[in-house]
Scaffold this motif. Structure first.
Motif, PDB file in Angstrom:
ATOM      1  N   SER A   1     -10.375 -90.048  -6.940  1.00 25.10           N
ATOM      2  CA  SER A   1     -11.016 -91.530  -6.897  1.00 25.10           C
ATOM      3  C   SER A   1     -10.820 -92.164  -5.574  1.00 25.10           C
ATOM      4  CB  SER A   1      -9.963 -92.262  -8.105  1.00 25.10           C
ATOM      5  OG  SER A   1     -10.528 -93.731  -8.047  1.00 25.10           O
ATOM      6  N   GLY A   2     -11.887 -92.761  -5.194  1.00 27.19           N
ATOM      7  CA  GLY A   2     -11.821 -93.453  -3.975  1.00 27.19           C
ATOM      8  C   GLY A   2     -12.263 -92.772  -2.701  1.00 27.19           C
ATOM      9  N   LEU A   3     -12.505 -91.631  -2.689  1.00 30.13           N
ATOM     10  CA  LEU A   3     -12.946 -90.822  -1.648  1.00 30.13           C
ATOM     11  C   LEU A   3     -14.428 -90.658  -1.492  1.00 30.13           C
ATOM     12  CD1 LEU A   3     -10.232 -87.789  -2.908  1.00 30.13           C
ATOM     13  CD2 LEU A   3     -10.016 -89.686  -1.129  1.00 30.13           C
ATOM     14  N   ASP A   4     -14.862 -90.485  -0.115  1.00 23.98           N
ATOM     15  CA  ASP A   4     -16.252 -90.257   0.075  1.00 23.98           C
ATOM     16  C   ASP A   4     -16.707 -88.945  -0.517  1.00 23.98           C
ATOM     17  OD1 ASP A   4     -16.521 -88.234   2.096  1.00 23.98           O
ATOM     18  OD2 ASP A   4     -15.301 -89.490   3.392  1.00 23.98           O
ATOM     19  N   SER A   5     -18.069 -88.849  -0.877  1.00 19.24           N
ATOM     20  CA  SER A   5     -18.674 -87.888  -1.468  1.00 19.24           C
ATOM     21  C   SER A   5     -18.502 -86.633  -0.658  1.00 19.24           C
ATOM     22  CB  SER A   5     -20.189 -87.951  -1.964  1.00 19.24           C
ATOM     23  OG  SER A   5     -20.695 -88.109  -0.493  1.00 19.24           O
ATOM     24  N   ASP A   6     -18.579 -86.557   0.782  1.00 17.75           N
ATOM     25  CA  ASP A   6     -18.128 -85.210   1.177  1.00 17.75           C
ATOM     26  C   ASP A   6     -16.671 -84.552   1.093  1.00 17.75           C
ATOM     27  OD1 ASP A   6     -20.760 -85.096   2.254  1.00 17.75           O
ATOM     28  OD2 ASP A   6     -20.126 -85.997   4.204  1.00 17.75           O
ATOM     29  N   HIS A   7     -15.868 -85.667   1.084  1.00 21.25           N
ATOM     30  CA  HIS A   7     -14.470 -85.142   0.919  1.00 21.25           C
ATOM     31  C   HIS A   7     -14.411 -84.792  -0.429  1.00 21.25           C
ATOM     32  CE1 HIS A   7     -10.012 -86.331   1.865  1.00 21.25           C
ATOM     33  NE2 HIS A   7     -10.229 -85.011   1.940  1.00 21.25           N
ATOM     34  N   LYS A   8     -14.963 -85.407  -1.422  1.00 25.30           N
ATOM     35  CA  LYS A   8     -14.628 -84.903  -2.734  1.00 25.30           C
ATOM     36  C   LYS A   8     -15.211 -83.718  -3.327  1.00 25.30           C
ATOM     37  CE  LYS A   8     -14.671 -89.356  -5.603  1.00 25.30           C
ATOM     38  NZ  LYS A   8     -15.399 -90.067  -6.519  1.00 25.30           N
ATOM     39  N   ALA A   9     -16.335 -83.422  -2.687  1.00 23.40           N
ATOM     40  CA  ALA A   9     -17.002 -82.037  -2.758  1.00 23.40           C
ATOM     41  C   ALA A   9     -16.194 -81.000  -2.100  1.00 23.40           C
ATOM     42  CB  ALA A   9     -18.449 -81.953  -1.974  1.00 23.40           C
ATOM     43  N   GLU A  10     -15.537 -81.395  -0.846  1.00 26.89           N
ATOM     44  CA  GLU A  10     -14.574 -80.217  -0.274  1.00 26.89           C
ATOM     45  C   GLU A  10     -13.345 -80.109  -1.122  1.00 26.89           C
ATOM     46  OE1 GLU A  10     -12.003 -79.793   3.652  1.00 26.89           O
ATOM     47  OE2 GLU A  10     -13.372 -81.105   3.718  1.00 26.89           O
ATOM     48  N   LEU A  11     -12.801 -81.138  -1.767  1.00 28.58           N
ATOM     49  CA  LEU A  11     -11.469 -81.114  -2.440  1.00 28.58           C
ATOM     50  C   LEU A  11     -11.994 -80.304  -3.717  1.00 28.58           C
ATOM     51  CD1 LEU A  11      -9.987 -84.463  -1.600  1.00 28.58           C
ATOM     52  CD2 LEU A  11      -9.513 -82.096  -0.858  1.00 28.58           C
TER      53      LEU A  11
END
Length: 160
Positions: free
Chosen positions: A49-59
């Protein structure tokens, strides 16, 4: 210099993320003594939650590589970890806090038990698991709230 909402430069984030990506690629063939791939996040279902889409995809990729699951929905039936770096504006975090603090809510006992057991950690926890190749203690990466003012911050404890 481009700066993200949390004040970090995009260049700094890209450099840090690149190191995690190279760590994953370097360890893709890592296995235990029986030759099976080690799944250090087996049993973990994370909701980000609350993370940018690139960071979410990486995680999401890191979680999957380490044997965990991710869910876009904060479902008490499956989610074990809420991953969030900043509580401001997070509907998911707000919902959990309401369950925990609002005695007027009509949540069942199972939902309250889930909310109490939910690990609310920063994204640094997932990155630490990837870097160390093991399930790192979540208590070192729990999201912390400052008591002074309305500011929130994360526990920046990192292993050396």
């Amino acid at each position: 210099m481009n700066v993200t909402s949390n004040g970090r430069s995009r260049h700094s984030l890209h450099r840090r993320r690149s190191s995690y990506n190279s760590k994953i690629h370097k360890n893709k063939n890592s296995s235990n003594s029986s030759g099976n791939k080690v799944k250090v996040l087996s049993g973990v279902t994370a909701c980000l939650s609350g993370l940018d889409s690139d960071h979410k995809a990486e995680l999401h990729a890191i979680i999957a590589h380490l044997g965990g699951e991710h869910s876009g929905v904060l479902d008490p039936a499956v989610v074990t970890h809420l991953v969030i770096d900043d509580t401001e504006g997070s509907v998911k975090y707000g919902w959990v806090q309401q369950i925990l603090t609002d005695d007027e809510r009509d949540d069942d006992d199972m939902t309250r038990r889930w909310a109490k057991s939910l690990k609310i950690v920063t994204s640094a926890w997932i990155e630490a698991c990837a870097n160390e190749g093991r399930h790192v203690d979540e208590n070192l990466y729990l999201l912390k709230q400052m008591k002074l003012g309305d500011q929130h911050h994360e526990n920046n404890h990192h292993h050396n």
